[in-house]
Design a protein around this motif. Structure first.
Motif, PDB file in Angstrom:
ATOM      1  N   PHE A  23       0.845  -1.183   0.000  1.00 15.91           N
ATOM      2  CA  PHE A  23       0.000   0.000   0.000  1.00 15.91           C
ATOM      3  C   PHE A  23       0.883   1.236   0.000  1.00 15.91           C
ATOM      4  CE2 PHE A  23      -2.848  -3.177   1.692  1.00 15.91           C
ATOM      5  CZ  PHE A  23      -4.074  -2.847   1.119  1.00 15.91           C
ATOM      6  N   PHE A  24       0.666   2.109  -0.981  1.00 13.93           N
ATOM      7  CA  PHE A  24       1.367   3.378  -0.981  1.00 13.93           C
ATOM      8  C   PHE A  24       0.867   4.217   0.199  1.00 13.93           C
ATOM      9  CE2 PHE A  24       1.952   1.907  -5.229  1.00 13.93           C
ATOM     10  CZ  PHE A  24       3.169   2.427  -5.641  1.00 13.93           C
ATOM     11  N   PRO A  25       1.736   5.040   0.793  1.00 13.31           N
ATOM     12  CA  PRO A  25       1.280   5.863   1.929  1.00 13.31           C
ATOM     13  C   PRO A  25       0.228   6.873   1.497  1.00 13.31           C
ATOM     14  CG  PRO A  25       3.478   6.530   1.205  1.00 13.31           C
ATOM     15  CD  PRO A  25       3.159   5.250   0.484  1.00 13.31           C
ATOM     16  N   ASP A  26      -0.779   7.051   2.350  1.00 15.97           N
ATOM     17  CA  ASP A  26      -1.778   8.089   2.087  1.00 15.97           C
ATOM     18  C   ASP A  26      -1.105   9.459   2.111  1.00 15.97           C
ATOM     19  OD1 ASP A  26      -3.593   6.095   2.011  1.00 15.97           O
ATOM     20  OD2 ASP A  26      -4.764   6.744   3.742  1.00 15.97           O
ATOM     21  N   VAL A  27      -1.545  10.348   1.246  1.00 16.86           N
ATOM     22  CA  VAL A  27      -0.981  11.693   1.182  1.00 16.86           C
ATOM     23  C   VAL A  27      -2.074  12.676   1.573  1.00 16.86           C
ATOM     24  CG1 VAL A  27       0.113  13.441  -0.267  1.00 16.86           C
ATOM     25  CG2 VAL A  27       0.621  11.017  -0.635  1.00 16.86           C
ATOM     26  N   ARG A  28      -1.929  13.285   2.751  1.00 14.10           N
ATOM     27  CA  ARG A  28      -2.923  14.248   3.232  1.00 14.10           C
ATOM     28  C   ARG A  28      -2.255  15.557   3.632  1.00 14.10           C
ATOM     29  NH1 ARG A  28      -6.626  10.188   7.021  1.00 14.10           N
ATOM     30  NH2 ARG A  28      -7.015   8.645   5.378  1.00 14.10           N
ATOM     31  N   THR A  29      -1.127  15.834   3.027  1.00 16.15           N
ATOM     32  CA  THR A  29      -0.379  17.047   3.350  1.00 16.15           C
ATOM     33  C   THR A  29      -1.014  18.255   2.671  1.00 16.15           C
ATOM     34  OG1 THR A  29       1.669  15.788   3.536  1.00 16.15           O
ATOM     35  CG2 THR A  29       1.871  18.148   3.199  1.00 16.15           C
ATOM     36  N   THR A  30      -1.154  19.326   3.432  1.00 15.67           N
ATOM     37  CA  THR A  30      -1.645  20.587   2.883  1.00 15.67           C
ATOM     38  C   THR A  30      -0.494  21.584   2.873  1.00 15.67           C
ATOM     39  OG1 THR A  30      -3.880  20.213   3.732  1.00 15.67           O
ATOM     40  CG2 THR A  30      -3.276  22.480   3.176  1.00 15.67           C
ATOM     41  N   VAL A  31      -0.269  22.190   1.732  1.00 13.84           N
ATOM     42  CA  VAL A  31       0.765  23.215   1.629  1.00 13.84           C
ATOM     43  C   VAL A  31       0.126  24.475   1.051  1.00 13.84           C
ATOM     44  CG1 VAL A  31       1.513  22.444  -0.676  1.00 13.84           C
ATOM     45  CG2 VAL A  31       3.061  23.782   0.743  1.00 13.84           C
ATOM     46  N   ASN A  32       0.465  25.621   1.616  1.00 13.98           N
ATOM     47  CA  ASN A  32      -0.013  26.914   1.129  1.00 13.98           C
ATOM     48  C   ASN A  32       1.184  27.707   0.627  1.00 13.98           C
ATOM     49  OD1 ASN A  32      -2.839  26.621   1.947  1.00 13.98           O
ATOM     50  ND2 ASN A  32      -2.039  26.715   4.033  1.00 13.98           N
ATOM     51  N   LEU A  33       1.065  28.225  -0.573  1.00 16.17           N
ATOM     52  CA  LEU A  33       2.158  28.943  -1.226  1.00 16.17           C
ATOM     53  C   LEU A  33       1.762  30.399  -1.409  1.00 16.17           C
ATOM     54  CD1 LEU A  33       2.851  26.260  -3.981  1.00 16.17           C
ATOM     55  CD2 LEU A  33       3.957  26.467  -1.755  1.00 16.17           C
TER      56      LEU A  33
END
Length: 313
Positions: A23-33
């Motif tokens: 299982f690929f890791p879940d990606v729940r990262t939020t980035v604001n630019l």
């Protein structure tokens, strides 16, 4: 009859033949630019002392500038990178015939990445150093987007997606470049954050691997098993995890299960009974109690709020 191979693609490893899964890791990262820009300035240019609530990456592309950070001056030449933490007083001015620079402000909710950045005492990373050299290709990809073509014109969705992709690649390279240096710095924050993310990753793995046995995961195979695998006590596991994520591992695990339940409830092809069985709960009443305890709504009420036509339960 075997299926044909796709051209120019390597043969994938047959994990199913050995009963294994990946299982690929879940990606729940939020980035604001914020305020990503390049600028060419003249010899008389200067920027007054200021602060901002985000991190800043500043790179000189041509020429030379002086960056004053907390009262200390740094001469920044072509290819040199400056990394500024939030709240740091800084100013800059031209030290020669003008210069061209790239600047980006950002915040990100990845606690391990933030822990790494917060422990770095270095401000200036010279062009000939490992960090600046390693992020060069990722930065070049981002800079390519500063010259829009017909496909990338304006604020198109495609352009914004490409910017996000290039920035995440830049962050990944930055992580690889500085993490080995940060690991040798004093303090326990980085070590604790890394351990907490290992626990979170294993909790996610439990949900993925035991899909259909959620009840068992919550009761028997959750934090106790992970603590044993990591060679730490349950109390230490709980303490470290809460210090980084702000909740206990058990609450975090419940959030993962809730996420899976909501995804299934949003799909009208499944009845609540089927979802109950898929998640591994003994009966609808048990699943409904748990779901309402987590979300404040019954499964049926949640479904009605997310789909226009609910199937009969």
């Amino acid at each position: 009859m075997s299926s044909p191979r796709l051209p120019n693609r390597p043969e994938p490893t047959d994990l199913t033949a050995t009963g294994e899964e990946y299982f690929f890791p879940d990606v729940r990262t939020t980035v604001n630019l914020f305020a990503i820009h390049t600028r060419r300035v003249g010899r008389e240019w200067s920027y007054p002392p200021h602060t901002h609530p985000q991190y800043e990456i500043n790179i000189v592309l041509a020429g030379e500038q002086v960056m004053v950070v907390d009262g200390r001056s740094y001469t920044q030449r072509q290819g040199d990178l400056v990394l500024l933490r939030p709240g740091i007083v800084h100013s800059s001015y031209s030290s020669g015939e003008g210069f061209t620079y790239f600047c980006m402000h950002f915040d990100i909710d990845d606690k391990l990445f933030l822990s790494l950045l917060s422990r770095l005492e270095q401000v200036l990373f010279p062009a000939e150093g490992a960090v600046a050299r390693q992020i060069g290709p990722a930065l070049d990809k981002l800079l390519e987007l500063s010259t829009p073509n017909a496909e990338q014109a304006g604020d198109s969705v495609a352009k914004r997606m490409r910017i996000q992709s290039a920035v995440f690649e830049l962050f990944a390279t930055l992580w690889e470049a500085v993490s080995s240096e940060a690991a040798h710095l004093p303090g326990r924050g980085y070590v604790q954050a890394e351990l907490a993310h290992q626990i979170a990753s294993r909790l996610q793995g439990r949900v993925n691997q035991h899909f259909g046995q959620i009840d068992s995961v919550e009761k028997h195979d959750g934090i106790e098993g992970i603590s044993s695998e990591l060679g730490i006590s349950v109390s230490h596991c709980n303490r470290v995890f809460r210090s980084v994520f702000g909740v206990s591992p058990r609450v975090y695990l419940s959030g993962l299960v809730l996420h899976e339940a909501k995804l299934l409830l949003a799909d009208p092809q499944w009845t609540v009974q089927q979802i109950t069985d898929m998640l591994g709960y003994g009966n609808i009443a048990h699943f409904s109690r748990q779901f309402k305890r987590w979300s404040g709504q019954s499964p049926t009420s949640y479904r009605k709020s997310t789909v226009q036509e609910s199937p009969s339960d």
